[in-house]
Design a protein around this motif. Sequence first.
Motif, PDB file in Angstrom:
ATOM      1  N   SER A   1       0.831  -1.202   0.000  1.00  0.00           N
ATOM      2  CA  SER A   1       0.000   0.000   0.000  1.00  0.00           C
ATOM      3  C   SER A   1       0.866   1.254   0.000  1.00  0.00           C
ATOM      4  CB  SER A   1      -0.912  -0.002   1.236  1.00  0.00           C
ATOM      5  OG  SER A   1      -1.480   1.275   1.464  1.00  0.00           O
ATOM      6  N   HIS A   2       0.408   2.281  -0.685  1.00  0.00           N
ATOM      7  CA  HIS A   2       1.065   3.587  -0.732  1.00  0.00           C
ATOM      8  C   HIS A   2       0.159   4.615  -0.057  1.00  0.00           C
ATOM      9  CE1 HIS A   2       1.901   7.473  -3.000  1.00  0.00           C
ATOM     10  NE2 HIS A   2       3.069   7.200  -2.446  1.00  0.00           N
ATOM     11  N   ASN A   3       0.759   5.529   0.721  1.00  0.00           N
ATOM     12  CA  ASN A   3      -0.040   6.544   1.435  1.00  0.00           C
ATOM     13  C   ASN A   3      -1.200   5.884   2.187  1.00  0.00           C
ATOM     14  OD1 ASN A   3       1.601   8.568   0.468  1.00  0.00           O
ATOM     15  ND2 ASN A   3       0.181   9.285  -1.092  1.00  0.00           N
ATOM     16  N   THR A   4      -0.893   4.865   2.938  1.00  0.00           N
ATOM     17  CA  THR A   4      -1.916   4.044   3.595  1.00  0.00           C
ATOM     18  C   THR A   4      -2.838   4.859   4.487  1.00  0.00           C
ATOM     19  OG1 THR A   4      -0.225   2.316   3.636  1.00  0.00           O
ATOM     20  CG2 THR A   4      -2.246   1.895   4.855  1.00  0.00           C
ATOM     21  N   TYR A   5      -2.334   5.923   5.050  1.00  0.00           N
ATOM     22  CA  TYR A   5      -3.064   6.726   6.036  1.00  0.00           C
ATOM     23  C   TYR A   5      -4.113   7.632   5.412  1.00  0.00           C
ATOM     24  CZ  TYR A   5       0.701   9.537   4.188  1.00  0.00           C
ATOM     25  OH  TYR A   5       1.578  10.137   3.322  1.00  0.00           O
ATOM     26  N   LEU A   6      -4.078   7.831   4.082  1.00  0.00           N
ATOM     27  CA  LEU A   6      -4.999   8.758   3.443  1.00  0.00           C
ATOM     28  C   LEU A   6      -6.349   8.103   3.160  1.00  0.00           C
ATOM     29  CD1 LEU A   6      -2.832  10.734   0.848  1.00  0.00           C
ATOM     30  CD2 LEU A   6      -3.669  11.487   3.074  1.00  0.00           C
ATOM     31  N   THR A   7      -7.406   8.905   3.296  1.00  0.00           N
ATOM     32  CA  THR A   7      -8.755   8.415   2.995  1.00  0.00           C
ATOM     33  C   THR A   7      -9.215   8.843   1.609  1.00  0.00           C
ATOM     34  OG1 THR A   7      -9.771  10.379   3.994  1.00  0.00           O
ATOM     35  CG2 THR A   7      -9.398   8.475   5.429  1.00  0.00           C
ATOM     36  N   GLY A   8      -8.428   9.685   0.943  1.00  0.00           N
ATOM     37  CA  GLY A   8      -8.820  10.165  -0.384  1.00  0.00           C
ATOM     38  C   GLY A   8      -7.635  10.725  -1.123  1.00  0.00           C
ATOM     39  N   ARG A   9      -7.807  11.886  -1.714  1.00  0.00           N
ATOM     40  CA  ARG A   9      -6.757  12.507  -2.518  1.00  0.00           C
ATOM     41  C   ARG A   9      -5.541  12.851  -1.673  1.00  0.00           C
ATOM     42  NH1 ARG A   9      -9.156  17.658  -4.836  1.00  0.00           N
ATOM     43  NH2 ARG A   9      -9.979  17.738  -2.713  1.00  0.00           N
ATOM     44  N   GLN A  10      -4.370  12.854  -2.319  1.00  0.00           N
ATOM     45  CA  GLN A  10      -3.140  13.094  -1.581  1.00  0.00           C
ATOM     46  C   GLN A  10      -2.870  14.581  -1.353  1.00  0.00           C
ATOM     47  OE1 GLN A  10       0.344  11.776  -3.659  1.00  0.00           O
ATOM     48  NE2 GLN A  10      -0.246  12.679  -5.606  1.00  0.00           N
ATOM     49  N   VAL A  11      -3.759  15.453  -1.810  1.00  0.00           N
ATOM     50  CA  VAL A  11      -3.535  16.887  -1.667  1.00  0.00           C
ATOM     51  C   VAL A  11      -4.340  17.474  -0.513  1.00  0.00           C
ATOM     52  CG1 VAL A  11      -3.719  19.135  -2.797  1.00  0.00           C
ATOM     53  CG2 VAL A  11      -3.003  17.138  -4.104  1.00  0.00           C
ATOM     54  N   ALA A  12      -5.608  17.092  -0.372  1.00  0.00           N
ATOM     55  CA  ALA A  12      -6.444  17.815   0.583  1.00  0.00           C
ATOM     56  C   ALA A  12      -7.417  16.942   1.357  1.00  0.00           C
ATOM     57  CB  ALA A  12      -7.235  18.900  -0.166  1.00  0.00           C
ATOM     58  N   ASP A  13      -7.223  15.630   1.384  1.00  0.00           N
ATOM     59  CA  ASP A  13      -8.149  14.781   2.128  1.00  0.00           C
ATOM     60  C   ASP A  13      -7.589  14.441   3.505  1.00  0.00           C
ATOM     61  OD1 ASP A  13     -10.746  14.050   1.069  1.00  0.00           O
ATOM     62  OD2 ASP A  13      -9.671  13.350  -0.698  1.00  0.00           O
ATOM     63  N   ASP A  14      -8.371  13.676   4.257  1.00  0.00           N
ATOM     64  CA  ASP A  14      -8.022  13.390   5.646  1.00  0.00           C
ATOM     65  C   ASP A  14      -7.054  12.225   5.763  1.00  0.00           C
ATOM     66  OD1 ASP A  14      -9.698  15.394   6.542  1.00  0.00           O
ATOM     67  OD2 ASP A  14     -11.423  14.062   6.754  1.00  0.00           O
ATOM     68  N   SER A  15      -6.289  12.266   6.866  1.00  0.00           N
ATOM     69  CA  SER A  15      -5.492  11.108   7.275  1.00  0.00           C
ATOM     70  C   SER A  15      -6.239  10.415   8.398  1.00  0.00           C
ATOM     71  CB  SER A  15      -4.109  11.559   7.769  1.00  0.00           C
ATOM     72  OG  SER A  15      -3.420  12.270   6.775  1.00  0.00           O
ATOM     73  N   SER A  16      -6.186   9.085   8.409  1.00  0.00           N
ATOM     74  CA  SER A  16      -6.915   8.348   9.434  1.00  0.00           C
ATOM     75  C   SER A  16      -6.285   6.973   9.629  1.00  0.00           C
ATOM     76  CB  SER A  16      -8.390   8.179   9.049  1.00  0.00           C
ATOM     77  OG  SER A  16      -9.060   7.327   9.951  1.00  0.00           O
ATOM     78  N   SER A  17      -6.291   6.518  10.873  1.00  0.00           N
ATOM     79  CA  SER A  17      -5.812   5.163  11.148  1.00  0.00           C
ATOM     80  C   SER A  17      -6.723   4.111  10.539  1.00  0.00           C
ATOM     81  CB  SER A  17      -5.701   4.948  12.661  1.00  0.00           C
ATOM     82  OG  SER A  17      -6.948   5.183  13.290  1.00  0.00           O
ATOM     83  N   GLU A  18      -7.931   4.502  10.123  1.00  0.00           N
ATOM     84  CA  GLU A  18      -8.837   3.566   9.475  1.00  0.00           C
ATOM     85  C   GLU A  18      -8.238   3.016   8.193  1.00  0.00           C
ATOM     86  OE1 GLU A  18     -12.602   1.504   8.803  1.00  0.00           O
ATOM     87  OE2 GLU A  18     -11.384   2.150  10.489  1.00  0.00           O
ATOM     88  N   GLY A  19      -7.369   3.805   7.537  1.00  0.00           N
ATOM     89  CA  GLY A  19      -6.695   3.310   6.338  1.00  0.00           C
ATOM     90  C   GLY A  19      -5.888   2.061   6.619  1.00  0.00           C
ATOM     91  N   TYR A  20      -5.227   2.017   7.781  1.00  0.00           N
ATOM     92  CA  TYR A  20      -4.450   0.834   8.159  1.00  0.00           C
ATOM     93  C   TYR A  20      -5.373  -0.327   8.515  1.00  0.00           C
ATOM     94  CZ  TYR A  20      -0.597   4.125   8.246  1.00  0.00           C
ATOM     95  OH  TYR A  20       0.339   5.064   7.876  1.00  0.00           O
ATOM     96  N   VAL A  21      -6.486  -0.029   9.154  1.00  0.00           N
ATOM     97  CA  VAL A  21      -7.437  -1.085   9.513  1.00  0.00           C
ATOM     98  C   VAL A  21      -7.945  -1.784   8.251  1.00  0.00           C
ATOM     99  CG1 VAL A  21      -9.663  -1.589  10.588  1.00  0.00           C
ATOM    100  CG2 VAL A  21      -8.125   0.084  11.641  1.00  0.00           C
ATOM    101  N   LYS A  22      -8.383  -0.993   7.273  1.00  0.00           N
ATOM    102  CA  LYS A  22      -8.959  -1.565   6.054  1.00  0.00           C
ATOM    103  C   LYS A  22      -7.948  -2.381   5.266  1.00  0.00           C
ATOM    104  CE  LYS A  22     -12.668   1.807   5.286  1.00  0.00           C
ATOM    105  NZ  LYS A  22     -13.212   2.838   4.363  1.00  0.00           N
ATOM    106  N   THR A  23      -6.739  -1.839   5.088  1.00  0.00           N
ATOM    107  CA  THR A  23      -5.755  -2.565   4.287  1.00  0.00           C
ATOM    108  C   THR A  23      -5.295  -3.842   4.980  1.00  0.00           C
ATOM    109  OG1 THR A  23      -4.002  -1.155   5.201  1.00  0.00           O
ATOM    110  CG2 THR A  23      -4.915  -0.525   3.073  1.00  0.00           C
ATOM    111  N   LEU A  24      -5.092  -3.778   6.291  1.00  0.00           N
ATOM    112  CA  LEU A  24      -4.641  -4.969   7.016  1.00  0.00           C
ATOM    113  C   LEU A  24      -5.736  -6.030   7.055  1.00  0.00           C
ATOM    114  CD1 LEU A  24      -2.690  -3.258   9.944  1.00  0.00           C
ATOM    115  CD2 LEU A  24      -1.727  -4.462   7.965  1.00  0.00           C
TER     116      LEU A  24
END
Length: 822
Positions: free
Chosen positions: A367-390
């Motif tokens: 995974s790349h930019n795992t912490y992002l919930t959307g676009r790499q310019v202006a979206d949120d970072s969330s630990s949920e990104g790690y939950v979903k990918t794992l």
Amino acid sequence: MSKRRLSSPRLFSVKSNDSNSIDDVEFSPLKNKDAHVKIPSIFFEDGMSLLKVSSKSKKRIYFHIDPQTWMFIWNVANKSINPSILPVLNIQKLFTTTTIASKKLQKFTIDDVKKVLYQQEARHFRDELNISQEFENQWITISYFNATKKKMKTLHLIADTEVDAKRFFSTINNLKKLRAQLSDKFYIDLDNMDEEQKELVMMNSTSSPSKPQKEYLSFDDIVKYIARLNINISRNHLRTIFDSLDFKTVVNDVRVINFEEFKEFIALLKRRDDIDHIWDQICGASGASKEMDFRSFKKFISKVQGENFDDETNDKLFYKFCNDTNQWTTESLNQFLLSKYSKPIIEGSHDDDYYNQPLNEYYISSSHNTYLTGRQVADDSSSEGYVKTLQKGCRCVEIDIWDGDNMVTDVEPVVCHGRSFTTSISLRNVLTTIKRYAFVASSFPLILSLEINCSPEAQLQTRNLLLEILGELLVIQPLKGVALLPSPNDLKFKIILKIKKTTPHHLVLTETGSLTSSTASTSFSEDNGSTTSSTSNLSSGKKRKKKQVIDDLSDLAVYVQGQKFRNFSLPESKTFNHCFSLSEKTIDLMLKDETKQKSVDKHNRKFFMRVYPSSMRLRSSNFIPISYWTHGVQMAATNWQTYDLGQQINEALFDGKDKVGYFLKPKDFRKPLVKHTMRNILHLEEKRIKFNITIISAHQLPKPKNKDTVGINPFVKLDVIGARDIHYDNGSAVNQTSIVAENGFNPTWNESFSGTMVANQLLFLKLSLRTMVSKDNDLLLGVFVCRLENLKGGYRYLPLNDALGEELIYSSLLVHIAYDKA
């Protein structure tokens, strides 16, 4: 706020305390009185009072449920709230300002809800938002699709009491379960209804429970009934079925039907001509036999489905789905095809030796930019990104580490996409979340790819946090002291780090905040192998394009040590544990040059390489990873928050046996190179493949999330990814099927894609269910992507994902698959 009452659906039994008011609405499917959902009256009167929490604000909201449409509605309190008057459990401590008044309603349906997390399940969200643990038992998080913003959103709520939290969670969770049950059982079993249930169907859809039952139903009554069941079928199609009935009654110049005729209408709606056709194919063209005995069943399982079940399994399956006369019927066949015993993807386990090769000989789900919930310019970072990918089995996640806001010695580093407008999250919370979910889907090693962009002080804090939180899970010393890459089996339930080595010196952070090089300790990395002293002194305060990584941190990466790529002939490209990380732009330029391409191929037989998307992909789109897998790249890191073709293929590669995030590279990519054979073994072996894919039918298709459409006009599109050459047979459908007008409930095609293609093992099929919304415009309804060699033959229901990668649990595509090597 004035009270309101919403009418309840007549599809269900509705119980109330008296005939004049409804205190609680209780849903009971007509098929089963014991399965019911009770909705507390507060949800359709004033609304349950809850505290909505986000990284930006905390607001008091009122949450409603419309029991007729199963719509969830919430709005911010109309009056500013004084924190001092908030009720129990010191919830006023969560407020720093009063609530902003708003009358805007937010809405989503039961089908939009993808996940409901309760109490401890949502701990990573609570930690991320810095909410005290004392509110854990009152916490609910809802993940849902926001139709307005066309993206997944999370709603974090704190109930005023634990009792309210339990009522809230139980109500929504049970409604989701009931929705699934109704879909699975086709909502209603009219043949087993008692008189009370019959009355509920025959009532007017807007009447109160006390209103006398209607003796007849008009066409408009049926349309309302079908809409309430969320069946996506056109009014014209319903009219065709309605008009086919033998009408005997007219009331006020309107043709109507009684209950027995209504049962006939439902039977026509439910009729499965596609299953009857399959039955005829299996049991004979005449279709004379409507039952299948055990002998015919075994022949069907082995010859048609291609399954190799033992006698005991065949015996159990036959009697599990047979009727009272110990025979199979068309219903038996359909129930078997829908069951877990007929999944379309090959399952099971690889042999013991499969996971005993060195780590570099595998493709690794990354995974790349795992912490992002959307676009790499202006979206949120969330630990949920790690939950979903794992949870999906990803085995290499990325953590971009930066200095915390107003960095001082006691402020911990944060994770974010630096120099952008994205939000940040605590590194401590990210590591805690990773520890909790690291091995829920796979026991094989997890690689943390750390991108270090913080100060030396923060790097030391990073090192300490890694050791403190991950502890014995971390591998920070070579196994048995041997300078060789271990296998996935050697590293089960272990976490290894990928950290870049930026200096040839052993840098130590001094008390004054400067970096001093000293005698380097012996290491497996040649970049750190010098034993001579140096006296260079580097100030930590200087501005640099890239932060130098102190050795106290980088030395933790014993098996995947990042190195800046210069060329393939330098010493660092020969160390057993180095890893070159290249952007897609860089490696694409290399692969255009024949000499450099051979060097890439040769390097990746023995050593690690990671490829990540270009920084120009501002919307976090993805490359097609096949382009890099075919050159031996182990970690083709994609943006998992974007479910485009690149991500679909990435997930599909690992969606075969075991589903553990490691896929052994083909032998052609693992053979030792010999000069006179190098030219012949650089590419995967290709074979000619005959294929025949019949699109039979689809079921319970959803309406497009981002478009208001009157009806659904579905068709199926086939894409073949990875084939060098493809030729369709005469008479075959090409690229897509025909369009079925205005039927999203049970469209039928019986159209085949057939032909031959030349391809290697990295061949993928994509079946897209789409709907025409205008002459030149169509929208995605659902998609299925798989590696061809992972796909079973025979008749299969294929699961579908929506445009965000979430499974459409009520929808499916029925196909027949046949392919072989020519």
